[in-house]
Write a protein that holds these residues in place. Structure first.
Motif, PDB file in Angstrom:
ATOM      1  N   UNK A 179       0.866  -1.171   0.000  1.00  0.00           N
ATOM      2  CA  UNK A 179       0.000   0.000   0.000  1.00  0.00           C
ATOM      3  C   UNK A 179       0.908   1.228   0.000  1.00  0.00           C
ATOM      4  N   UNK A 180       0.606   2.167  -0.867  1.00  0.00           N
ATOM      5  CA  UNK A 180       1.443   3.365  -1.015  1.00  0.00           C
ATOM      6  C   UNK A 180       0.747   4.603  -0.451  1.00  0.00           C
ATOM      7  N   UNK A 181       1.573   5.629  -0.177  1.00  0.00           N
ATOM      8  CA  UNK A 181       1.019   6.892   0.336  1.00  0.00           C
ATOM      9  C   UNK A 181       0.045   7.528  -0.651  1.00  0.00           C
ATOM     10  N   UNK A 182       0.219   7.245  -1.933  1.00  0.00           N
ATOM     11  CA  UNK A 182      -0.779   7.634  -2.933  1.00  0.00           C
ATOM     12  C   UNK A 182      -0.535   6.773  -4.167  1.00  0.00           C
ATOM     13  N   UNK A 183      -1.333   6.964  -5.195  1.00  0.00           N
ATOM     14  CA  UNK A 183      -1.185   6.155  -6.395  1.00  0.00           C
ATOM     15  C   UNK A 183       0.151   6.487  -7.085  1.00  0.00           C
ATOM     16  N   UNK A 184       1.083   5.528  -7.164  1.00  0.00           N
ATOM     17  CA  UNK A 184       2.383   5.811  -7.780  1.00  0.00           C
ATOM     18  C   UNK A 184       2.287   6.197  -9.255  1.00  0.00           C
ATOM     19  N   UNK A 207     -11.951   5.936  -0.624  1.00  0.00           N
ATOM     20  CA  UNK A 207     -11.730   7.137  -1.428  1.00  0.00           C
ATOM     21  C   UNK A 207     -10.912   6.859  -2.669  1.00  0.00           C
ATOM     22  N   UNK A 208     -10.789   5.619  -3.041  1.00  0.00           N
ATOM     23  CA  UNK A 208     -10.255   5.357  -4.365  1.00  0.00           C
ATOM     24  C   UNK A 208      -8.882   4.717  -4.429  1.00  0.00           C
ATOM     25  N   UNK A 209      -8.294   4.299  -3.306  1.00  0.00           N
ATOM     26  CA  UNK A 209      -7.031   3.559  -3.418  1.00  0.00           C
ATOM     27  C   UNK A 209      -7.417   2.107  -3.692  1.00  0.00           C
ATOM     28  N   UNK A 210      -7.228   1.699  -4.945  1.00  0.00           N
ATOM     29  CA  UNK A 210      -7.787   0.414  -5.378  1.00  0.00           C
ATOM     30  C   UNK A 210      -6.990  -0.804  -4.950  1.00  0.00           C
ATOM     31  N   UNK A 211      -6.557  -0.853  -3.720  1.00  0.00           N
ATOM     32  CA  UNK A 211      -5.706  -1.971  -3.334  1.00  0.00           C
ATOM     33  C   UNK A 211      -6.501  -3.152  -2.797  1.00  0.00           C
ATOM     34  N   UNK A 212      -7.404  -2.871  -1.878  1.00  0.00           N
ATOM     35  CA  UNK A 212      -8.114  -3.971  -1.231  1.00  0.00           C
ATOM     36  C   UNK A 212      -9.618  -3.769  -1.346  1.00  0.00           C
ATOM     37  N   UNK A 213     -10.330  -4.871  -1.369  1.00  0.00           N
ATOM     38  CA  UNK A 213     -11.778  -4.846  -1.330  1.00  0.00           C
ATOM     39  C   UNK A 213     -12.174  -4.338   0.068  1.00  0.00           C
ATOM     40  N   UNK A 214     -12.906  -3.205   0.171  1.00  0.00           N
ATOM     41  CA  UNK A 214     -13.158  -2.640   1.502  1.00  0.00           C
ATOM     42  C   UNK A 214     -13.749  -3.638   2.504  1.00  0.00           C
ATOM     43  N   UNK A 215     -14.632  -4.522   2.025  1.00  0.00           N
ATOM     44  CA  UNK A 215     -15.269  -5.452   2.978  1.00  0.00           C
ATOM     45  C   UNK A 215     -14.257  -6.398   3.609  1.00  0.00           C
ATOM     46  N   UNK A 216     -13.175  -6.680   2.860  1.00  0.00           N
ATOM     47  CA  UNK A 216     -12.163  -7.581   3.413  1.00  0.00           C
ATOM     48  C   UNK A 216     -11.460  -6.900   4.582  1.00  0.00           C
ATOM     49  N   UNK A 217     -11.259  -5.600   4.479  1.00  0.00           N
ATOM     50  CA  UNK A 217     -10.580  -4.875   5.565  1.00  0.00           C
ATOM     51  C   UNK A 217     -11.515  -4.775   6.773  1.00  0.00           C
ATOM     52  N   UNK A 218     -12.796  -4.545   6.498  1.00  0.00           N
ATOM     53  CA  UNK A 218     -13.769  -4.510   7.603  1.00  0.00           C
ATOM     54  C   UNK A 218     -13.778  -5.829   8.353  1.00  0.00           C
ATOM     55  N   UNK A 219     -13.776  -6.923   7.602  1.00  0.00           N
ATOM     56  CA  UNK A 219     -13.798  -8.255   8.250  1.00  0.00           C
ATOM     57  C   UNK A 219     -12.517  -8.479   9.036  1.00  0.00           C
ATOM     58  N   UNK A 220     -11.386  -8.077   8.464  1.00  0.00           N
ATOM     59  CA  UNK A 220     -10.107  -8.260   9.161  1.00  0.00           C
ATOM     60  C   UNK A 220     -10.103  -7.466  10.466  1.00  0.00           C
ATOM     61  N   UNK A 221     -10.669  -6.264  10.411  1.00  0.00           N
ATOM     62  CA  UNK A 221     -10.723  -5.426  11.608  1.00  0.00           C
ATOM     63  C   UNK A 221     -11.609  -6.088  12.671  1.00  0.00           C
ATOM     64  N   UNK A 222     -12.752  -6.568  12.217  1.00  0.00           N
ATOM     65  CA  UNK A 222     -13.699  -7.186  13.145  1.00  0.00           C
ATOM     66  C   UNK A 222     -13.072  -8.365  13.894  1.00  0.00           C
TER      67      UNK A 222
END
Ligand code: ASP
Ligand code: MG
Length: 420
Positions: A179-184, A207-222
């Protein structure tokens, strides 16, 4: 019992038979450390897009059920090929589809959520020392219907399987190095982050950093599962660890900058300043399933006793909104409704922003110094977003990235080109 490590390989990592063999080596390296490895795969290369195109050629509005029957085949191909590649190396491996792995979802074709994973079958194979390869992106309903989780959903499959198996780690192998500070592609000296918190990643993903599927991060957090995003081609590089903010070594004020070009702005002009109008407006939008992101209501003008309400929605909802504009005008008694679709939402995200005054001022001053006008502002605890003209999107990202000192000396390896 051995530790379980879940590894997920995206489409580019399994795009050809050569690449599948390379992935087999990455898996065997992890296995040689004495861990049980469970693998989740995406479909090969652009398979999912090609399947969608085929569907469109026979029916421009295919039924959601048949679409899922079709799309789910992509992951079956890569999973079985990968199992064969591992077997060719002399290892025990087994591929499993969503039914065999018992990945149970709600009955919502094309965008199903995982409800439960009954791990007995997976565990049986793990205990038999087999490397288990599971198809990502697909699920099965309680009445045996095949579903898919939405584009990019195999990240979510991986995290859900990791949570269900109480895995030690979940590694997301992809074609970028982290994951980068912004889109390289916008800022060549963007810095790869060693760590990022779940919340920061979620904000950046939204907000548009196309690295991860947002739901996957939510699940990981949970479930508090540490996720590592790393390259399947440069495996010595540790990539970026996504984890809980309490486990982070340093908490930066600003972690990343992102541009989101997927929204448009609607301004409802001269809304009579009486209780109930905002409720009526957003209730009407909700009825048509239109989600709203930024909202601003202006200060009421004394002489007319009206104000303006501006908000942003996803561009894909434009036709839905257009079809109810007249109705809303009538209902609210407003003078006009304007649609502005040449906008970009520029956001800065950082977990340490909360206790650092001056970050917002720095953002606004930087935009002003570059003659970029701010049309709307919204904030959360760890994010500040400004709406600007779309034509300034890249400049705004570049300038903010440098104003907050996010660059590094190295030039990131760039994958692909930006859509113009
Ligand atoms: N193959 C699916 C897609 O292209 C799922 C994924 O890659 O995560 O969207
Ligand atoms: Mg993918």
């Amino acid at each position: 019992m051995k530790n379980i490590v879940v590894q997920k390989f995206g489409g580019t990592s399994v795009a050809s038979s050569e690449k599948i063999k390379n992935v087999a080596q990455v898996i065997l390296k992890e296995k040689s450390k004495g861990n049980s490895v469970v693998v989740i795969v995406s479909a090969m290369g652009h398979t999912t897009d090609q399947l969608l195109k085929l569907a469109d050629e026979v029916n421009t509005s295919p039924s959601p059920r048949e679409l899922d029957m079709l799309l789910s085949t992509g992951e079956c191909v890569s999973a079985s090929l990968l199992a064969m590649a591992l077997q060719a190396e002399g290892y025990k491996a087994v591929s499993m589809n969503a039914m065999q792995a018992q990945i149970i979802t709600e009955k919502a074709y094309n965008c199903a959520r995982i409800i439960d994973i009954k791990t007995d079958n997976i565990l049986k194979h793990i205990n038999n020392d087999e490397i288990v390869i599971i198809t990502g992106f697909q699920g099965i309903t309680s009445d045996n219907e095949i579903t898919t989780l939405g584009r990019g959903g195999s990240d979510t499959s991986a995290v859900a399987v990791a949570a269900a198996l109480n895995a030690q780690r979940c590694d997301i192998y992809t074609d970028v190095e982290g994951v980068y500070t912004t889109d390289p592609r916008i800022v060549p000296n963007a810095t790869r982050l060693d760590e990022i918190s779940y919340d920061e990643m979620l904000e950046l993903a939204r907000v548009g950093a196309n690295v991860m599927h947002p739901r996957s991060v939510e699940t990981a957090k949970q479930y508090n599962i540490p996720l590592r995003v790393r390259s399947s081609f440069k495996t010595d590089n540790l990539g970026t660890l996504i984890l809980g903010v309490e486990d982070m070594e340093i908490r930066r004020t600003v972690t990343g900058v992102a541009a989101d070009l997927s929204q448009l702005r609607i301004v409802v002009c001269d809304v009579p300043d009486v209780p109930g109008n905002a409720g009526r407006l957003f209730d009407r939008l909700a009825k048509d399933d239109i989600s709203v992101d930024m909202i601003i209501q202006s200060y009421a003008r004394k002489h007319t006793n009206t104000n303006d309400i501006a908000f942003t929605i996803d561009k894909k909802d434009l036709t839905k909104v257009q079809s109810i504009i007249e109705e809303i005008k009538q209902e609210l008694g407003c003078s006009n409704i304007l649609v502005d679709d040449n906008i970009a939402k520029i956001s800065i995200v950082g977990a340490g922003m909360i206790d650092h005054p001056g970050i917002a001022a720095m953002m606004f001053k930087t935009l002003a110094a570059n003659d970029i006008n701010i049309k709307m502002i919204s904030t959360s605890e760890i994010k500040i977003s400004c709406l600007v003209d779309e034509k300034y999107a890249k400049d705004a990202v570049k300038e903010l990235h440098s104003a907050f000192n996010l660059g590094c000396d190295e030039i990131a390896e760039v994958k692909g080109t930006l859509p113009e």
